[in-house]
Design a protein around this motif. Structure first.
Motif, PDB file in Angstrom:
ATOM      1  N   ASP A 120      43.572 -71.217  29.021  1.00  0.00           N
ATOM      2  CA  ASP A 120      43.187 -70.515  30.248  1.00  0.00           C
ATOM      3  C   ASP A 120      42.315 -69.318  29.888  1.00  0.00           C
ATOM      4  N   PRO A 180      30.436 -64.100  25.626  1.00  0.00           N
ATOM      5  CA  PRO A 180      30.093 -65.465  25.188  1.00  0.00           C
ATOM      6  C   PRO A 180      31.225 -66.480  25.391  1.00  0.00           C
ATOM      7  N   ALA A 181      32.480 -66.065  25.128  1.00  0.00           N
ATOM      8  CA  ALA A 181      33.567 -67.043  25.262  1.00  0.00           C
ATOM      9  C   ALA A 181      33.822 -67.372  26.732  1.00  0.00           C
ATOM     10  N   SER A 182      33.804 -66.364  27.596  1.00  0.00           N
ATOM     11  CA  SER A 182      34.004 -66.624  29.030  1.00  0.00           C
ATOM     12  C   SER A 182      32.869 -67.492  29.566  1.00  0.00           C
ATOM     13  N   HIS A 220      35.945 -62.606  32.768  1.00  0.00           N
ATOM     14  CA  HIS A 220      35.772 -61.169  32.986  1.00  0.00           C
ATOM     15  C   HIS A 220      34.291 -60.841  32.853  1.00  0.00           C
ATOM     16  N   VAL A 235      40.061 -66.094  30.993  1.00  0.00           N
ATOM     17  CA  VAL A 235      39.715 -65.130  32.041  1.00  0.00           C
ATOM     18  C   VAL A 235      38.195 -65.036  32.096  1.00  0.00           C
ATOM     19  N   ARG A 275      36.347 -65.792  18.631  1.00  0.00           N
ATOM     20  CA  ARG A 275      37.197 -65.077  19.589  1.00  0.00           C
ATOM     21  C   ARG A 275      38.625 -65.580  19.431  1.00  0.00           C
ATOM     22  N   ASN A 276      39.564 -65.025  20.199  1.00  0.00           N
ATOM     23  CA  ASN A 276      40.974 -65.414  20.082  1.00  0.00           C
ATOM     24  C   ASN A 276      41.515 -65.887  21.429  1.00  0.00           C
ATOM     25  N   TYR A 277      42.288 -66.972  21.406  1.00  0.00           N
ATOM     26  CA  TYR A 277      42.874 -67.489  22.654  1.00  0.00           C
ATOM     27  C   TYR A 277      44.294 -68.001  22.408  1.00  0.00           C
ATOM     28  N   THR A 278      44.979 -68.339  23.499  1.00  0.00           N
ATOM     29  CA  THR A 278      46.401 -68.689  23.470  1.00  0.00           C
ATOM     30  C   THR A 278      46.585 -70.136  23.914  1.00  0.00           C
ATOM     31  N   ARG A 308      39.199 -54.618  24.091  1.00  0.00           N
ATOM     32  CA  ARG A 308      38.983 -53.203  24.393  1.00  0.00           C
ATOM     33  C   ARG A 308      37.628 -53.003  25.037  1.00  0.00           C
TER      34      ARG A 308
HETATM   35  C1  LIG Z   1      45.961 -63.054  20.142  1.00  0.00           C
HETATM   36  C2  LIG Z   1      45.013 -63.084  21.348  1.00  0.00           C
HETATM   37  C3  LIG Z   1      45.175 -64.045  22.348  1.00  0.00           C
HETATM   38  C4  LIG Z   1      44.323 -64.054  23.463  1.00  0.00           C
HETATM   39  N1  LIG Z   1      44.494 -65.033  24.424  1.00  0.00           N
HETATM   40  C5  LIG Z   1      43.662 -65.048  25.500  1.00  0.00           C
HETATM   41  C6  LIG Z   1      43.767 -66.074  26.489  1.00  0.00           C
HETATM   42  O1  LIG Z   1      44.565 -67.023  26.372  1.00  0.00           O
HETATM   43  N2  LIG Z   1      42.921 -66.030  27.559  1.00  0.00           N
HETATM   44  C7  LIG Z   1      41.990 -65.017  27.692  1.00  0.00           C
HETATM   45  O2  LIG Z   1      41.243 -65.038  28.676  1.00  0.00           O
HETATM   46  N3  LIG Z   1      41.854 -64.062  26.764  1.00  0.00           N
HETATM   47  C8  LIG Z   1      42.656 -64.058  25.675  1.00  0.00           C
HETATM   48  N4  LIG Z   1      42.501 -63.096  24.714  1.00  0.00           N
HETATM   49  C9  LIG Z   1      41.481 -62.055  24.924  1.00  0.00           C
HETATM   50  C10 LIG Z   1      40.088 -62.535  24.517  1.00  0.00           C
HETATM   51  O3  LIG Z   1      40.070 -62.857  23.137  1.00  0.00           O
HETATM   52  C11 LIG Z   1      39.088 -61.386  24.783  1.00  0.00           C
HETATM   53  O4  LIG Z   1      39.073 -61.065  26.142  1.00  0.00           O
HETATM   54  C12 LIG Z   1      37.689 -61.712  24.287  1.00  0.00           C
HETATM   55  O5  LIG Z   1      37.051 -60.501  23.993  1.00  0.00           O
HETATM   56  C13 LIG Z   1      36.860 -62.504  25.287  1.00  0.00           C
HETATM   57  O6  LIG Z   1      35.634 -62.814  24.673  1.00  0.00           O
HETATM   58  P1  LIG Z   1      34.240 -62.874  25.472  1.00  0.00           P
HETATM   59  O7  LIG Z   1      33.265 -63.471  24.520  1.00  0.00           O
HETATM   60  O8  LIG Z   1      34.439 -63.534  26.787  1.00  0.00           O
HETATM   61  O9  LIG Z   1      33.903 -61.351  25.747  1.00  0.00           O
HETATM   62  P2  LIG Z   1      33.412 -60.231  24.691  1.00  0.00           P
HETATM   63  O10 LIG Z   1      32.039 -60.538  24.194  1.00  0.00           O
HETATM   64  O11 LIG Z   1      34.472 -60.055  23.657  1.00  0.00           O
HETATM   65  O12 LIG Z   1      33.377 -58.946  25.590  1.00  0.00           O
HETATM   66  C14 LIG Z   1      32.311 -58.733  26.542  1.00  0.00           C
HETATM   67  C15 LIG Z   1      32.671 -57.506  27.384  1.00  0.00           C
HETATM   68  O13 LIG Z   1      33.818 -57.790  28.192  1.00  0.00           O
HETATM   69  C16 LIG Z   1      34.877 -56.870  27.920  1.00  0.00           C
HETATM   70  N5  LIG Z   1      36.122 -57.674  27.893  1.00  0.00           N
HETATM   71  C17 LIG Z   1      36.556 -58.495  26.909  1.00  0.00           C
HETATM   72  N6  LIG Z   1      37.694 -59.120  27.297  1.00  0.00           N
HETATM   73  C18 LIG Z   1      37.968 -58.685  28.539  1.00  0.00           C
HETATM   74  C19 LIG Z   1      39.007 -58.975  29.481  1.00  0.00           C
HETATM   75  N7  LIG Z   1      39.995 -59.845  29.219  1.00  0.00           N
HETATM   76  N8  LIG Z   1      38.974 -58.359  30.682  1.00  0.00           N
HETATM   77  C20 LIG Z   1      37.978 -57.474  30.989  1.00  0.00           C
HETATM   78  N9  LIG Z   1      36.956 -57.156  30.137  1.00  0.00           N
HETATM   79  C21 LIG Z   1      36.966 -57.763  28.938  1.00  0.00           C
HETATM   80  C22 LIG Z   1      34.542 -56.231  26.582  1.00  0.00           C
HETATM   81  O14 LIG Z   1      35.040 -54.918  26.534  1.00  0.00           O
HETATM   82  C23 LIG Z   1      33.022 -56.271  26.580  1.00  0.00           C
HETATM   83  O15 LIG Z   1      32.498 -55.170  27.297  1.00  0.00           O
HETATM   84  C24 LIG Z   1      43.317 -63.070  23.588  1.00  0.00           C
HETATM   85  C25 LIG Z   1      43.142 -62.124  22.551  1.00  0.00           C
HETATM   86  C26 LIG Z   1      43.982 -62.125  21.453  1.00  0.00           C
HETATM   87  C27 LIG Z   1      43.791 -61.088  20.358  1.00  0.00           C
END
Ligand SMILES: Cc1cc2nc3c(=O)[nH]c(=O)nc-3n(C[C@H](O)[C@H](O)[C@H](O)COP(=O)(O)OP(=O)(O)OC[C@H]3O[C@@H](n4cnc5c(N)ncnc54)[C@H](O)[C@@H]3O)c2cc1C
Length: 269
Positions: A111, A124-126, A115, A113, A89-92, A269
């Protein structure tokens, strides 16, 4: 030294394996995970919206990382079998401290989120961030900065949702001029807002999304209705894909921005 181009990439990159030193719920929808360890001495902080890739252990607890660090690492990663490939995944970078507060060398705050998807499940990342405990390891790979204003910029615009809040705060914390700065941050809860460094030219609008309203619509509506400064502006926007592309479309079609004056990144997305 960093490599200059459309984006500012780190000069040298390697996969680093820091470990969790602390986890804290900082607001209704955010968890701050502090990473530490000697590996972070090789991390070069660049400020602004510096982002990095995160690699999480498989369900079996194995953390296998690519060996290549040039462009071929992606192919190596994709060729790993599904049961050994780490979740990426990607974070800041929220904050980097060369000497940390927990006595384990340098520290990096991230930080996350928390979500939920339509079924109330965390991604998985959250979920990793929610449950992170001291000692847990993860892989990180620096990707540098996307914030790249042209030299003639007279004012700037930052627009993001909660996933872009760490990047917006990183940009505001790194600015070295007093150019007018218009900021729109859309959040699910007003208490997710964080203190902002006071900048003479900056106007920060915290926008709360009402329950049931799709992510990004609140920020886009506020942006469309706003009086913005005249002259060549530079815009940086990130967050939900629809928000980032919607901001760019509005600025180019309705506000006379050149396409090169807008950096937009769909964070999810
Ligand atoms: C360059 C870059 C920097 C980023 N920096 C940060 C950061 O510092 N902190 C941060 O929290 N995120 C950040 N993100 C966003 C983060 O990478 C995504 O939200 C990621 O998909 C989270 O992974 P996950 O495993 O929790 O959820 P996923 O498995 O990717 O998604 C699970 C479900 O949640 C939905 N979803 C994913 N992200 C969000 C969201 N933010 N809000 C609502 N629904 C969501 C998806 O559509 C999917 O249905 C960044 C992304 C990029 C490209």
């Amino acid at each position: 030294m960093a490599k200059d181009g459309k984006y500012c990439k780190p000069e040298r990159r390697e996969f680093l394996v820091p470990s969790v030193v602390a986890r804290k719920r900082i607001s209704p929808n955010f968890v701050r995970v502090t990473l530490g360890g000697e590996a972070l001495r090789r991390f070069v902080p660049m400020g602004y919206d510096q982002w990095f890739r995160v690699f999480l252990s498989t369900a079996a607890g194995v953390l296998r990382l690519p060996k290549r660090t040039n462009g071929l690492w992606v192919a190596e990663y994709m060729l790993m079998s599904k049961d050994t490939r780490p979740i990426g995944r990607n974070y800041t970078v929220r904050q980097y401290r060369a000497e940390g507060e927990y006595g384990e060398g340098p520290e990096l705050d991230v930080d996350f989120v928390l979500h939920e998807d339509a079924d109330g499940e965390l991604g998985p990342a959250s979920a990793w961030a929610r449950d992170a405990s001291p000692g847990d390891e993860l892989g990180i790979f620096d990707e540098g900065i996307t914030y790249r204003p042209p030299a003639d910029t007279r004012w700037r615009l930052l627009v993001g949702d909660e996933s872009a809040l760490p990047a917006v705060l990183g940009i505001l914390g790194s600015l070295t001029d007093d150019l007018p700065t218009e900021v729109f941050v859309e959040l699910p809860h007003p208490e997710d807002a964080q203190p902002v460094r006071s900048l003479p030219g900056a106007t920060v609008r915290w926008l709360t999304r009402e329950r049931g309203v799709p992510v990004g619509e609140t920020a886009l509506a506020a942006l469309r209705a706003a009086d913005l400064p005249a002259g060549p502006g530079y815009a940086w926007t990130a967050g939900a894909q629809k928000l980032a592309t919607g901001v760019r479309r509005h600025l180019v079609a309705d506000r006379g921005f050149g396409k090169d004056a807008v950096t937009f990144t769909g964070y999810w997305r």
